[in-house]
Design a protein around this motif. Structure first.
Motif, PDB file in Angstrom:
ATOM      1  N   ARG A   1      45.408  32.944  44.737  1.00 14.80           N
ATOM      2  CA  ARG A   1      44.841  34.358  45.038  1.00 14.80           C
ATOM      3  C   ARG A   1      45.863  35.309  44.475  1.00 14.80           C
ATOM      4  N   ARG A   2      47.098  35.070  44.711  1.00 23.26           N
ATOM      5  CA  ARG A   2      48.117  36.074  44.265  1.00 23.26           C
ATOM      6  C   ARG A   2      47.962  36.397  42.823  1.00 23.26           C
ATOM      7  N   GLY A   3      48.067  35.132  42.058  1.00 22.20           N
ATOM      8  CA  GLY A   3      47.797  35.216  40.617  1.00 22.20           C
ATOM      9  C   GLY A   3      46.541  36.049  40.274  1.00 22.20           C
ATOM     10  N   ALA A   4      45.415  35.782  40.862  1.00 19.19           N
ATOM     11  CA  ALA A   4      44.239  36.654  40.448  1.00 19.19           C
ATOM     12  C   ALA A   4      44.335  38.121  40.905  1.00 19.19           C
ATOM     13  N   ASP A   5      44.793  38.248  41.914  1.00 19.55           N
ATOM     14  CA  ASP A   5      45.378  39.795  42.489  1.00 19.55           C
ATOM     15  C   ASP A   5      46.114  40.535  41.449  1.00 19.55           C
ATOM     16  N   LYS A   6      47.181  39.629  40.966  1.00 18.92           N
ATOM     17  CA  LYS A   6      47.938  40.283  39.855  1.00 18.92           C
ATOM     18  C   LYS A   6      47.399  40.625  38.779  1.00 18.92           C
ATOM     19  N   ALA A   7      46.391  39.741  38.237  1.00 25.95           N
ATOM     20  CA  ALA A   7      45.928  39.958  36.923  1.00 25.95           C
ATOM     21  C   ALA A   7      44.890  41.066  37.018  1.00 25.95           C
ATOM     22  N   PHE A   8      43.998  41.262  38.152  1.00 30.47           N
ATOM     23  CA  PHE A   8      43.203  42.332  38.544  1.00 30.47           C
ATOM     24  C   PHE A   8      43.982  43.723  38.530  1.00 30.47           C
TER      25      PHE A   8
ATOM     26  N   LEU B   1      46.675  44.338  37.161  1.00 29.28           N
ATOM     27  CA  LEU B   1      47.084  45.055  35.935  1.00 29.28           C
ATOM     28  C   LEU B   1      45.894  45.646  34.986  1.00 29.28           C
ATOM     29  N   ASP B   2      44.875  44.934  35.283  1.00 35.89           N
ATOM     30  CA  ASP B   2      43.666  45.557  34.503  1.00 35.89           C
ATOM     31  C   ASP B   2      42.209  45.143  35.080  1.00 35.89           C
ATOM     32  N   PRO B   3      41.800  46.012  36.013  1.00 31.87           N
ATOM     33  CA  PRO B   3      40.572  45.964  36.881  1.00 31.87           C
ATOM     34  C   PRO B   3      39.665  45.697  36.173  1.00 31.87           C
ATOM     35  N   ALA B   4      39.390  46.278  34.870  1.00 34.34           N
ATOM     36  CA  ALA B   4      38.112  46.324  34.098  1.00 34.34           C
ATOM     37  C   ALA B   4      38.173  45.112  33.063  1.00 34.34           C
ATOM     38  N   SER B   5      39.231  44.183  33.461  1.00 38.90           N
ATOM     39  CA  SER B   5      39.319  42.801  32.549  1.00 38.90           C
ATOM     40  C   SER B   5      38.312  41.812  32.782  1.00 38.90           C
ATOM     41  N   ALA B   6      37.416  41.394  31.849  1.00 42.50           N
ATOM     42  CA  ALA B   6      36.478  40.338  32.048  1.00 42.50           C
ATOM     43  C   ALA B   6      37.308  38.938  32.514  1.00 42.50           C
ATOM     44  N   SER B   7      38.361  38.867  31.984  1.00 37.99           N
ATOM     45  CA  SER B   7      39.008  37.685  32.345  1.00 37.99           C
ATOM     46  C   SER B   7      39.488  37.544  33.906  1.00 37.99           C
ATOM     47  N   ALA B   8      40.043  38.609  34.346  1.00 39.10           N
ATOM     48  CA  ALA B   8      40.324  38.811  35.651  1.00 39.10           C
ATOM     49  C   ALA B   8      39.320  38.809  36.663  1.00 39.10           C
ATOM     50  N   ARG B   9      38.291  39.265  36.154  1.00 37.33           N
ATOM     51  CA  ARG B   9      36.782  39.163  37.046  1.00 37.33           C
ATOM     52  C   ARG B   9      36.546  37.798  37.276  1.00 37.33           C
ATOM     53  N   LEU B  10      36.380  37.088  36.097  1.00 36.90           N
ATOM     54  CA  LEU B  10      36.010  35.665  35.979  1.00 36.90           C
ATOM     55  C   LEU B  10      37.069  34.868  36.970  1.00 36.90           C
ATOM     56  N   LEU B  11      38.230  34.905  36.865  1.00 32.30           N
ATOM     57  CA  LEU B  11      39.349  34.213  37.461  1.00 32.30           C
ATOM     58  C   LEU B  11      39.078  34.461  39.074  1.00 32.30           C
TER      59      LEU B  11
END
Length: 69
Positions: free
Chosen positions: A12-19, A21-31
């Protein structure tokens, strides 16, 4: 059981960090969608997967997982 809880917190921490950094990122949303799905939070998974597809409509991973929700 404690190891599983620790793993979930780290994921969850990793996903939250990715999100963050870039909330519009498709990869972060997918994760986040994958994590929600794997933890049984299907409505949250659907929300994030649809957002991923809005950014990247050709994401086979998002489409595939969404079809299982």
């Amino acid at each position: 059981m404690r190891l599983l809880a620790l793993r979930h917190r780290l994921e969850r921490r990793g996903a939250d960090k990715a999100f963050a950094l870039d909330p519009a990122s498709a990869s972060a949303r997918l994760l986040r969608g994958w994590l929600h799905y794997s933890h049984g939070r299907i409505q949250d998974a659907v929300r994030d997967l649809k957002a991923a597809l809005a950014t990247d409509g050709n994401s086979a991973d998002a489409l595939g997982l969404l079809s299982n929700c």
